[in-house]
Motif scaffolding. Sequence first.
Motif, PDB file in Angstrom:
ATOM      1  N   GLY A  53      41.494  61.402 106.050  1.00 51.45           N
ATOM      2  CA  GLY A  53      42.390  61.625 107.181  1.00 51.45           C
ATOM      3  C   GLY A  53      41.986  62.831 108.003  1.00 51.45           C
ATOM      4  N   ALA A  54      41.495  63.869 107.333  1.00 46.05           N
ATOM      5  CA  ALA A  54      41.071  65.066 108.058  1.00 46.05           C
ATOM      6  C   ALA A  54      39.865  64.771 108.943  1.00 46.05           C
ATOM      7  CB  ALA A  54      40.735  66.177 107.066  1.00 46.05           C
ATOM      8  N   LEU A  55      38.952  63.928 108.461  1.00 44.03           N
ATOM      9  CA  LEU A  55      37.798  63.550 109.279  1.00 44.03           C
ATOM     10  C   LEU A  55      38.227  62.773 110.516  1.00 44.03           C
ATOM     11  CD1 LEU A  55      35.379  62.537 106.404  1.00 44.03           C
ATOM     12  CD2 LEU A  55      34.914  64.322 108.087  1.00 44.03           C
ATOM     13  N   VAL A  56      39.181  61.865 110.325  1.00 43.17           N
ATOM     14  CA  VAL A  56      39.695  61.099 111.463  1.00 43.17           C
ATOM     15  C   VAL A  56      40.394  62.035 112.445  1.00 43.17           C
ATOM     16  CG1 VAL A  56      41.298  59.280 112.172  1.00 43.17           C
ATOM     17  CG2 VAL A  56      39.913  59.002 110.099  1.00 43.17           C
ATOM     18  N   TRP A  57      41.151  62.987 111.939  1.00 44.12           N
ATOM     19  CA  TRP A  57      41.858  63.961 112.788  1.00 44.12           C
ATOM     20  C   TRP A  57      40.864  64.791 113.595  1.00 44.12           C
ATOM     21  CZ3 TRP A  57      42.083  69.440 112.401  1.00 44.12           C
ATOM     22  CH2 TRP A  57      43.038  70.042 113.236  1.00 44.12           C
ATOM     23  N   LYS A  58      39.790  65.223 112.940  1.00 42.93           N
ATOM     24  CA  LYS A  58      38.767  65.999 113.647  1.00 42.93           C
ATOM     25  C   LYS A  58      38.101  65.144 114.723  1.00 42.93           C
ATOM     26  CE  LYS A  58      37.170  69.601 112.581  1.00 42.93           C
ATOM     27  NZ  LYS A  58      37.385  70.988 113.066  1.00 42.93           N
ATOM     28  N   TYR A  59      37.898  63.877 114.457  1.00 48.38           N
ATOM     29  CA  TYR A  59      37.287  62.992 115.448  1.00 48.38           C
ATOM     30  C   TYR A  59      38.165  62.846 116.683  1.00 48.38           C
ATOM     31  CZ  TYR A  59      35.815  58.635 117.677  1.00 48.38           C
ATOM     32  OH  TYR A  59      35.435  57.697 118.595  1.00 48.38           O
ATOM     33  N   ARG A  60      39.475  62.823 116.483  1.00 48.83           N
ATOM     34  CA  ARG A  60      40.403  62.577 117.583  1.00 48.83           C
ATOM     35  C   ARG A  60      40.774  63.849 118.344  1.00 48.83           C
ATOM     36  NH1 ARG A  60      43.090  57.731 117.511  1.00 48.83           N
ATOM     37  NH2 ARG A  60      44.921  58.703 118.466  1.00 48.83           N
ATOM     38  N   GLN A  61      40.247  64.998 117.910  1.00 49.85           N
ATOM     39  CA  GLN A  61      40.549  66.235 118.624  1.00 49.85           C
ATOM     40  C   GLN A  61      39.946  66.198 120.023  1.00 49.85           C
ATOM     41  OE1 GLN A  61      42.496  69.122 117.495  1.00 49.85           O
ATOM     42  NE2 GLN A  61      43.102  67.250 116.454  1.00 49.85           N
ATOM     43  N   PRO A  62      40.636  66.799 121.031  1.00 50.27           N
ATOM     44  CA  PRO A  62      40.088  66.829 122.392  1.00 50.27           C
ATOM     45  C   PRO A  62      38.784  67.614 122.447  1.00 50.27           C
ATOM     46  CG  PRO A  62      41.972  68.304 122.188  1.00 50.27           C
ATOM     47  CD  PRO A  62      41.937  67.486 120.929  1.00 50.27           C
ATOM     48  N   GLU A  63      37.942  67.244 123.376  1.00 47.27           N
ATOM     49  CA  GLU A  63      36.646  67.874 123.525  1.00 47.27           C
ATOM     50  C   GLU A  63      36.800  69.361 123.837  1.00 47.27           C
ATOM     51  OE1 GLU A  63      33.598  67.687 127.067  1.00 47.27           O
ATOM     52  OE2 GLU A  63      33.515  65.833 125.910  1.00 47.27           O
ATOM     53  N   VAL A  64      35.998  70.175 123.163  1.00 46.56           N
ATOM     54  CA  VAL A  64      36.023  71.622 123.374  1.00 46.56           C
ATOM     55  C   VAL A  64      34.760  72.025 124.120  1.00 46.56           C
ATOM     56  CG1 VAL A  64      36.055  73.879 122.268  1.00 46.56           C
ATOM     57  CG2 VAL A  64      37.379  71.989 121.295  1.00 46.56           C
ATOM     58  N   VAL A  65      34.930  72.666 125.279  1.00 45.51           N
ATOM     59  CA  VAL A  65      33.792  73.111 126.077  1.00 45.51           C
ATOM     60  C   VAL A  65      33.708  74.625 126.000  1.00 45.51           C
ATOM     61  CG1 VAL A  65      32.742  73.174 128.349  1.00 45.51           C
ATOM     62  CG2 VAL A  65      34.023  71.145 127.615  1.00 45.51           C
ATOM     63  N   VAL A  66      32.579  75.147 125.645  1.00 50.29           N
ATOM     64  CA  VAL A  66      32.388  76.589 125.491  1.00 50.29           C
ATOM     65  C   VAL A  66      32.214  77.220 126.872  1.00 50.29           C
ATOM     66  CG1 VAL A  66      30.961  78.397 124.486  1.00 50.29           C
ATOM     67  CG2 VAL A  66      31.329  76.234 123.256  1.00 50.29           C
ATOM     68  N   GLU A  67      33.096  78.143 127.259  1.00 56.53           N
ATOM     69  CA  GLU A  67      33.013  78.844 128.542  1.00 56.53           C
ATOM     70  C   GLU A  67      32.081  80.051 128.424  1.00 56.53           C
ATOM     71  OE1 GLU A  67      34.135  77.935 131.303  1.00 56.53           O
ATOM     72  OE2 GLU A  67      35.731  76.478 130.886  1.00 56.53           O
ATOM     73  N   GLU A  68      31.694  80.576 129.581  1.00 49.65           N
ATOM     74  CA  GLU A  68      30.847  81.760 129.587  1.00 49.65           C
ATOM     75  C   GLU A  68      31.619  82.967 129.051  1.00 49.65           C
ATOM     76  OE1 GLU A  68      28.128  81.983 133.293  1.00 49.65           O
ATOM     77  OE2 GLU A  68      30.109  81.334 133.942  1.00 49.65           O
ATOM     78  N   SER A  69      30.912  83.866 128.453  1.00 49.43           N
ATOM     79  CA  SER A  69      31.519  85.117 128.030  1.00 49.43           C
ATOM     80  C   SER A  69      31.660  86.046 129.230  1.00 49.43           C
ATOM     81  CB  SER A  69      30.649  85.796 126.952  1.00 49.43           C
ATOM     82  OG  SER A  69      31.151  87.084 126.688  1.00 49.43           O
ATOM     83  N   GLU A  70      32.816  86.695 129.340  1.00 47.62           N
ATOM     84  CA  GLU A  70      33.043  87.598 130.475  1.00 47.62           C
ATOM     85  C   GLU A  70      32.157  88.835 130.390  1.00 47.62           C
ATOM     86  OE1 GLU A  70      37.110  88.532 130.695  1.00 47.62           O
ATOM     87  OE2 GLU A  70      37.772  86.490 131.111  1.00 47.62           O
ATOM     88  N   ASN A  71      31.650  89.135 129.222  1.00 49.51           N
ATOM     89  CA  ASN A  71      30.817  90.315 129.047  1.00 49.51           C
ATOM     90  C   ASN A  71      29.375  90.096 129.479  1.00 49.51           C
ATOM     91  OD1 ASN A  71      32.987  91.701 127.976  1.00 49.51           O
ATOM     92  ND2 ASN A  71      32.579  90.904 125.909  1.00 49.51           N
TER      93      ASN A  71
END
Length: 845
Positions: free
Chosen positions: A362-380
Amino acid sequence: MDIQGLLERLKPFIIIVLLFSVVFYIRAEASNIGGVPADAKKFYEDADGLPYFSEMDSYYNYRLTMNYLTKGIMGDTLVDGKPYDLHSYYPPGRPVDYPPLIVYVTSAAYRVLNFFGDFSLKEVAFWMGAFIGSLCVIPAYLFVRRITNDYGGFAAALIVGLVPTYVAHTYAGFFDTDMFNFVLPLFVFWFFTEGMLASSMRGKVGYALAAAVSILVFSAAWVGYIFYLAVLIVFVAAYLVISRYILGEKPAGEFEGKLDWLIHQRELFPLLILIIAGGVLVGVFGGFSSLAGAVGGLIGATQIQATAQTTAYPNVYVSVSELQVPEFITTGAGNIFLPGQNTIVGGVGGLLVFIIGVLGVGALVWKYRQPEVVVEESENRPRAGKKSKFMRKKRAAVASEEMRHRYLLYAVLMAVWLIMSGYAVTKGSRFIPTFAMPLGLSAGIFTGFLVEYLRVRFTTTSSLALIVFVAAVAMVMPFGVSVAVKLLAGVLAAGFIYSVKKPEIRAPFMMVLVVLAAVAPSVSGAHSITTSVAPGTDDGMWNSMQWVKKNTSRDTVVMSWWDFGHLFAVAADRPVTFDGGSQNTPRAYWIGKALTTSNETLSRGILTMLSTSGDLAYETLDNYTDDSGKTAEILTATLGLPREEARAVMTGRYGLSDKEADSVLRYSHPAKPKPFVLVLSSDMLGKAPWWTYFGTWDFKKKTGSRYGYYPSLASSKPQVVNNTTVIQTVNTMVDQNNVLGTIIEKKANTTNATIAVGNNMTVQKINPHRLTIIEGDLLVKNEVVDSDAQLSLIVIGSGNQYTTIIMNRELEDSVFTKLFLLGGFNQTSFKFLHQEPGVLLWTAA
C-alpha cells in the motif's frame, strides 16, 4: 583525503558487514546447544566435541559430500554411468537424483579452508548452513535500499534474514539445502529488477544475465526454482497490463523496427534474456529434461495434500509437519505479535511483520499516486536564465516520473509475489518461508518510507520525544523484560531527544529507533530459536551404530522407523531399508506393522522380507491380485509361517497357483535371508501414533488407528504416607490444569498402581487394562486388572527411582513393547544384540 566521502562510499559495504555479523552471530548461537542441560551436553556431542547435527537429512547431505570428496561422485558407485546410492532404500538402492549444489559448495569450502588449517568435513558442514543462510541479507538490503533508503534496506535485511521458519533450518548444525532458499531467489529478483531499471543496454543485458546465472545456480539447489521464474513472468504480465492498459502509461520514443522496439521494452527485454539464457544454462548444465521436471514439480507442489492421501498404501508424507496446512494465526492473544513456527503469522515473524509487510504494498501505491514534485532553484544560488531554469524543472519532472515508475514496478512485483507465495502456503507449512521472503522485503519498504515520513512531518521536540518513547518501548518489548525496564527505555530515549537540540542528530536517532522497533520481534524470535537448540541425536544412538559397524558383516541391513535412516547409513556404514528419502513407499506400512503387531513371527518375517528382497514380494503378488489390500492380507497371513505352510495358505485359502505362490515365496520367504539389525529407541515412544497409524492401515477404509505411549515426564522417588509407600508420576500435561499420571502404592508385600486422570482440584483413579511392574530385573506383576479399560500401565523401578509408561491397550503386546519396554520378555523370535542409553538393538533369533 576526503574521509567523509570515503565513508559515504563505503557505507553500504559497512552496513552489509554489520547485517551479516548480526544474523550469523544469532545462527552461531545454536552451537552452544542451549536446549540441552549443561550437565548433559557432552552426551549430545561427538568425540571431537562438536554437537551432532540437529536433524537427520543433514547426515544424508554429509554422506553425499563425503562420497564426492573421496570418490568423485555423490553415490556409492556408478550404474549406467550415473551415481547410485547402495546405502539408502536397500535393496536395491536408488539413483542419486539430488540437487548437487550443497555438495559442490561444501566440498569447495572444505578444500579452501584446509589450505589455512585442519578442518574436518563435519566441522565445515556444521557451519555451512549458518554462513550461507546469513548471506541473504546482502540482496535483501540492496533490493529494498534501491526503492527506499538505508533504513528500509537495513530493516528488510534483518527481517528477512531472521524469518523464524528460515532460521530454524539454517542455524549452525542444520546442514540442508534450505540454506539456499533465500539468498539465491533474492539475488534473482534483485538482478532482474536492476535490469529493468538500468538505463543503458549494457546494464540491462548484464543484470538479466546475472539473474539467469542465479537461476542456474538455484536450479542446482532446489527443483522449486521454477516457482520464482513463474513469479517473474506473472509480474511482468501484470505490470504491462496495469501500467499500459489500466493506467494508460505508454513507453516513450519512436522505434526503427520490431527489434528496436523489443530492446526498448524495459520489462519484456530483461525477461526474454532471463528465460532464454536461463533455459539454455539450465538445459546445458542440468539437462533439458530437468526443465520439464521442474515445471511438473511446480504443478505437483500444489497437489501435496491430495497426493499424500490417494495411494493404496498409507503415505508418510501425511505425518510430516512441514506438509500439513498451517493455521493462519495462533489463538493465544498474548503471543500473536511474537514470531513462531506453528502458524503463518508466527512463521513469517509475528503480527507486526505481517501487518507492515502488507502495508508495504500500500505504501508503494501511495508513493506512486503522490503529486509530481518539481525541484525549484535555490535562492542562495545565482539566478540562471529562463532556459536553464526550464531545463532543471524538466529534469526534475523526468526524475519524478522515473521514481513513480519504480514505485509502480515494485508495488506490482511485491503484490504478485505475495499472492502467489501466499497461495503456496495453503498447500503446506513448508511454504511459509517462501511467503515470508516477500513479506519481509515489503515490511522493510514500509519501514523505510515510514521513517522518512516521520523525519519530514515531525520536527518538534515533543513530537519526536513521543515517537522515540513508543519506539523504545516497542524495541525492548519482545525480549520479555519487565514493565519497568520498558518504561525506562522509553524515558531514556525521550530524555535524549530533549537533551540534544541538533536536528542532524535527533532525526537519525528517531529513525534508528523506529527501525529497531520494527526488527526487534525478528531478532528476539530468531534468538529464542537458536538458544534452545538440541541436537537430533546423541551418544546413545551414535555409539549403537558404531557398535553395528564394528560387530556386524558388511551385508547387514539396519532397520527401524524412517527418522534416523540417514544417520544409520553414516554412523554404521550399513545399508538401510527406510529413511527420509523413502517416506512415500509401502515400507511405511510394513515397518509400522512389524512394530505394532503382537505376532512376533510375523514381525520377524516382515523384517526378513524387507531386508533381503525389499519390495519384490508385494510387487510380485500385486501382479496376481491387482489389489494392494488383498496383497497385504495374504502376506500378513503367511509371513509369520514357515515356507511350506505359507505356500499351502497361498494356494489353498487364497487360490494362487503353485507357480504364482512359488514366485511370491522366492521373495517373501527367501532361501538366504540377509542379516538385519532392528533399532528401537526412546524417541519412538512419542512417534507411536504415527507408526501405529500406518501399521494398522485399513485398505478399504483408507485409514489407520493411532495408538500412543505416555511415559512419565521424569522419574519419581517413593514417599511414605500413612504407612504406605506412594509414588506419583506425571505422564502427560494435557493443559495447565489437567494431567494424565499414575499413583503407585506399596504396602507390605503388595504393589498396586492406578492411572490418575484429573486436575489440581480432583483426581480420578482408573484401573489399567493390564498392569506390568518391573523391579530391577524382576517382573513383579503382569496381569489384566480391568478387562474393560482402554489404557494399560507399565511401572519400572530401578534403585529408588520409578518411571511409568501409560499406553493404549492395543500396544501392550506389540513387538515394540515386548522388545523395547519389556526387554524381550517371553518372546523367542528376536535376539538381543546391544544396548546404549535409550537404544536397543535386536536381530532375528
